[in-house]
Design a protein around this motif. Structure first.
Motif, PDB file in Angstrom:
ATOM      1  N   ALA A  81      28.913  -6.050  42.026  1.00  0.00           N
ATOM      2  CA  ALA A  81      29.389  -7.210  41.269  1.00  0.00           C
ATOM      3  C   ALA A  81      30.333  -7.988  42.162  1.00  0.00           C
ATOM      4  N   PRO A  82      29.779  -8.820  43.046  1.00  0.00           N
ATOM      5  CA  PRO A  82      30.611  -9.500  44.039  1.00  0.00           C
ATOM      6  C   PRO A  82      31.601 -10.462  43.381  1.00  0.00           C
ATOM      7  N   THR A  83      32.788 -10.577  43.982  1.00  0.00           N
ATOM      8  CA  THR A  83      33.779 -11.541  43.487  1.00  0.00           C
ATOM      9  C   THR A  83      34.263 -12.362  44.675  1.00  0.00           C
ATOM     10  N   GLY A  84      34.992 -13.435  44.371  1.00  0.00           N
ATOM     11  CA  GLY A  84      35.592 -14.233  45.428  1.00  0.00           C
ATOM     12  C   GLY A  84      34.606 -15.092  46.201  1.00  0.00           C
ATOM     13  N   TRP A  85      33.425 -15.280  45.691  1.00  0.00           N
ATOM     14  CA  TRP A  85      32.426 -16.093  46.387  1.00  0.00           C
ATOM     15  C   TRP A  85      32.223 -17.414  45.644  1.00  0.00           C
ATOM     16  N   THR A  86      31.604 -18.362  46.333  1.00  0.00           N
ATOM     17  CA  THR A  86      31.386 -19.697  45.756  1.00  0.00           C
ATOM     18  C   THR A  86      29.892 -19.945  45.625  1.00  0.00           C
ATOM     19  N   LEU A  87      29.456 -20.451  44.480  1.00  0.00           N
ATOM     20  CA  LEU A  87      28.033 -20.760  44.288  1.00  0.00           C
ATOM     21  C   LEU A  87      27.724 -22.109  44.925  1.00  0.00           C
ATOM     22  N   PRO A  88      26.840 -22.142  45.935  1.00  0.00           N
ATOM     23  CA  PRO A  88      26.559 -23.411  46.605  1.00  0.00           C
ATOM     24  C   PRO A  88      25.368 -24.116  45.954  1.00  0.00           C
ATOM     25  N   VAL A  89      25.612 -25.254  45.332  1.00  0.00           N
ATOM     26  CA  VAL A  89      24.520 -26.013  44.708  1.00  0.00           C
ATOM     27  C   VAL A  89      24.033 -27.050  45.719  1.00  0.00           C
ATOM     28  N   ARG A  90      22.832 -26.788  46.262  1.00  0.00           N
ATOM     29  CA  ARG A  90      22.303 -27.615  47.332  1.00  0.00           C
ATOM     30  C   ARG A  90      21.702 -28.900  46.777  1.00  0.00           C
ATOM     31  N   GLU A  91      20.936 -28.757  45.700  1.00  0.00           N
ATOM     32  CA  GLU A  91      20.359 -29.927  45.058  1.00  0.00           C
ATOM     33  C   GLU A  91      20.190 -29.617  43.578  1.00  0.00           C
TER      34      GLU A  91
END
Lengths: 565, 565
Positions: B511-521
């Motif tokens: 359950a990863p934390t501290g990451w950012t979801l990158p919305v490309r398009e």
């Protein structure tokens, strides 16, 4: 005088349970596999419960060279089948499945028309039992396997420039005719020029129509040639290991589809090979079942007698071993007038008004085409019956002119009004057909298997089309030599030329003579089992018009289909 | 210990007549439309003969984040449905139709497995009743109409560079991912770069699954956006005049398909939207029928709870108005061990031997994923039940570790051996589910319609995926603003990210934390009714492997299918 629409007639028909329809042919209910309420598949096991030998009279319906509008061959087939029932015959009808692409394009559906239709016409014109879709899926699996083989190391050494297997879709889509596939990154395949044909033009469809059993279909699918190695050897679906999977995809599709007409006459609908480049006839297995179950079977061949009937005789009957007893030649006043060369009939436009005026002389001016097509049937030892497909705009004197002409040529003749009246409008035709079918069976194919391909082409061109000779482009001559070397020399030929003229030039009406058939290239459908020389531009993917039928098709407030024709 | 193959189990099942299967649900035989002997379509008219309101308990089956092998969600769904019958419940099961492409590719079929299968598995894994083919046909008709519109003068002013509508085929064919169409002469269209997706990825499939009636489907098909004008306005299927024809093509496909399990439990199979870019849930109309007919309905959502279940709650239930009573979270020893980060599980390769040794500690080291997925169900007010899908290689201590962990998280837990034993292997699970479903119904979607798109994405990312935040590429931010301006702002979001991690990086386990979801398009399925941000590489057309399943599939001497799995 105004008739309800085909869709309205179809919908107002009282359908009989298919068990009853099949029962009349001695096919038990346990053999039917229903698909929805009004279509059933007949598994090939039915053959083991039917008489071991064909017992029916076998009648093929063909036509004079048609106008672009078509001359009502399917309605005549249906009307004749219905009329034979009126005369106490246990008749069965066999037709091709219409292609869905054109249903949404310019052409509309192909279920017959008026009171001589196959119903429900929505089922027939749309997915039916999915056989077309199975052909699409099997065809495109093979295409994916070919490109995957190139991508994964190309063990067989296929020459990417000599891959002949394209892809197919059952849609009118001109933009798919020529495509480049495999663009993108290394993981997305290898760029290659290719294209899509309409599903009906798939060799898999031709295989379906010519197979005599499930295992025969498996073997034919395996023999499909997808391209050539760098050293020129053909590469087959069998070598690619995919013929079994293709057969599994097609294992339901090989079962003919039972439907009924507006008068509850049994109809087997099965396969729809593209007349332009394939034999254009419905399936052998459907005719096998029908000829063992019925007293008389009426089956339809695409286009005019030079095209569909010639292939019926020399490709379909050669494969099935069935021999026809009579051939119905559909003729119309409008087509004969067009063959006079005095009128131009264009698809999608109203007929020229002058053409509708009473004019038996114009009819006779175009009758050379009728004479030649009668001869084409006789060439194969079969009795011709000319069916004058009556239109409300016809004049009795014109029908009389056709009758006198055809009788002078030694053919039986009848006027038929099956469109407006159903079976009872085709009683004369049915009687003439029964008489013709009583004559001794003298059917003979035009050429033997062992004749070389070049001579087979010349035989059809000169004897059936009336050409003075055949010219072979160098590429065509080379291909013929290659095919003989590959062992395809015993196959029959399926000449791809326009269906709008006996010649290869659609502008030449009547019965042109003194012309040469130009063979531009030759291809092989080694799986289906024929070689096809190409004479002229053969479209294998139609386009949509400016106002496609799709724009008028919809559901109404009750969820019923509207606008389908 | 050796079990017969899925195909052998499927074939040895004694199938009940579908009339009997339907009858148990109060659906009369007059409502069934048979397709072959063992599948029937249920027309939507059935709804008017069933109780007006849903009466069933409604249970969704989801999973922890799976390994590339999958954790047996379909078998669990089937096994649970069967077990509920053992407990006297009139249960019904709802699943998606498998895609034929992968059946011939690497994945094989998707009918469940062992003694918890949907049968006959050949029908399910191949054409079934042709719904997939109807989607292909409707989708590609629209594509042909778009290019025809460009070809015939482009009255709507579509920008050829902004056509977003591609074509689809149900085949694994990497070479079709990127193509140039319209090559050739002026008569062959206009060259344009485009491509093909697999049919399951079609928006038409997503429409089918989310429609609540035939007319609702007609309206959604009409709202499909195919591209944009030069001034940036969306162009719809309705404006192109083709939504009616597409509906006619889909008019049979909207009827759910009735089948049965190896224990004769009713199964509704309907629609198969692609989880990567669509909601990945079976159809609303199937669940509508099932929830009015059965005591308890078990329906499956694709991928893990962060993906399929989140979309079930926020897209499917939002559209259907149905509220779930419990959610089953399928967990396996192997997947939890993989979430420890100590093992690598690769599709098509055997499991690492070390992973198979008894090691409850490794299981607990990966349990953070289970905790987060339990929380994801709770977030929506639904009672979670952890189903430990037992494998022969598991150790009791490992099951015990999962049980203790999950119970400490407040979830119900049961070990299930439905694969090897059928329904009786899932009795504990069924009892736990019945208890969970008795709790008061507190279901709530995660966000309201009126929340703006950006905040919806952030809400799912932070609350469900556990992201610290979301980054939007400029193009994505622009698209969101455009969609709000087009009126798509009220739609739910369907985030396209990997299903192999709670994060957008398939390598991050647990359950990863501290990451950012990158919305490309960001893209819109305006017809189906959702906006889908794309986070990472989304494959919408699979390829074939070096030794595709197709090579092993064939018919035997008796015409029976072999090699299908």
């Amino acid at each position: 005088m105004t008739m309800p629409s085909d869709l309205d007639i179809s919908r107002s028909t009282t359908l009989k349970p298919l068990e009853e329809i099949a029962g009349e042919l001695g096919i038990g209910a346990h053999l039917l596999e229903p698909y929805g309420r009004h279509v059933a598949k007949i598994p090939l096991e039915a053959l083991s419960e039917l008489p071991a030998e064909p017992r029916a009279k076998y009648v093929v319906v063909t036509a004079i060279t048609p106008t672009p509008l078509g001359e009502g061959k399917t309605t005549t087939t249906v009307g004749l089948g219905q009329a034979l029932r009126h005369l106490g015959q246990r008749s069965a009808i066999a037709i091709r499945q219409p292609s869905m692409g054109p249903t949404f394009g310019i052409k509309g559906g192909a279920a017959g028309g008026g009171y001589s239709q196959v119903v429900p016409m929505e089922s027939l014109n749309l997915h039916l039992t999915g056989d077309m879709h199975a052909v699409t899926a099997a065809h495109n699996l093979l295409a994916a396997v070919v490109d995957n083989h190139l991508h994964k190391g190309n063990k067989l050494g296929i020459d990417p420039h000599r891959v002949t297997w394209r892809r197919v879709l059952d849609v009118n889509d001109r933009d798919l005719r020529n495509v480049i596939t495999g663009l993108g990154t290394r993981a997305d395949g290898q760029p290659r020029q290719s294209g899509f044909d309409i599903t009906a033009a798939s060799e898999v469809m031709a295989v379906l129509a010519l197979s005599t059993s499930l295992h025969d279909m498996r073997a034919r699918l395996g023999r499909i040639v997808v391209g050539y190695t760098r050293s020129g050897s053909p590469v087959t679906a069998e070598e690619l290991g995919v013929a079994g999977a293709m057969t599994v995809i097609m294992r339901e599709a090989i079962k003919p589809n039972l439907m009924q007409t507006t008068e509850n006459t049994p109809v087997l609908v099965h396969a729809g090979p593209f007349g332009n480049i394939a034999h254009g006839n419905s399936s052998i297995v459907a005719d096998q079942i029908a000829t063992r179950a019925a007293d008389i079977v009426v089956t339809e061949a695409g286009f005019g007698a030079d095209m569909g009937a010639e292939r019926f005789f020399n490709i379909k009957c050669r494969n099935s071993g069935l021999a026809p007893d009579a051939a119905v030649l559909v003729a119309t006043v409008r087509a004969l007038k067009a063959h006079s060369g005095r009128y131009k009939v264009v698809a999608g436009k109203p007929l020229p008004e002058r053409l509708l005026a009473e004019n038996p002389e114009d009819v006779l001016a175009g009758a050379a085409n009728l004479r030649k097509q009668i001869e084409n049937i006789r060439l194969h030892g079969v009795s011709p019956v000319v069916a004058i497909n009556a239109f409300p705009t016809d004049h009795p004197s014109e029908h009389e002119a056709i009758r006198e002409f055809a009788e002078a040529e030694g053919a039986r003749v009848a006027v038929s009004n099956h469109f407006g009246e159903g079976g009872k409008g085709a009683l004369d035709l049915a009687e003439a057909v029964l008489e013709a079918a009583k004559e001794p069976r003298l059917f003979r194919p035009l050429y033997p298997d062992e004749m070389d391909l070049r001579t087979k082409i010349e035989t059809v061109a000169t004897q059936v089309y009336g050409a003075a000779g055949v010219s072979f482009q160098p590429a065509a001559a080379r291909a013929l030599a290659d095919y003989e070397a590959c062992g395809f020399g015993r196959l029959p030929v399926c000449i791809a030329k326009t269906h709008l003229s006996l010649s290869s030039d659609p502008a030449l009406v009547g019965a042109p003579t003194g012309w040469t058939l130009p063979v531009r290239e030759v291809r092989a459908s080694a799986g289906a089992g024929f070689v096809y020389p190409i004479c002229g531009d053969m479209r294998t993917m139609p386009g949509l018009g400016s106002s496609p039928a799709a724009e008028h098709i919809d559901i109404d407030a009750h969820g019923q289909v509207v606008g389908l024709s």
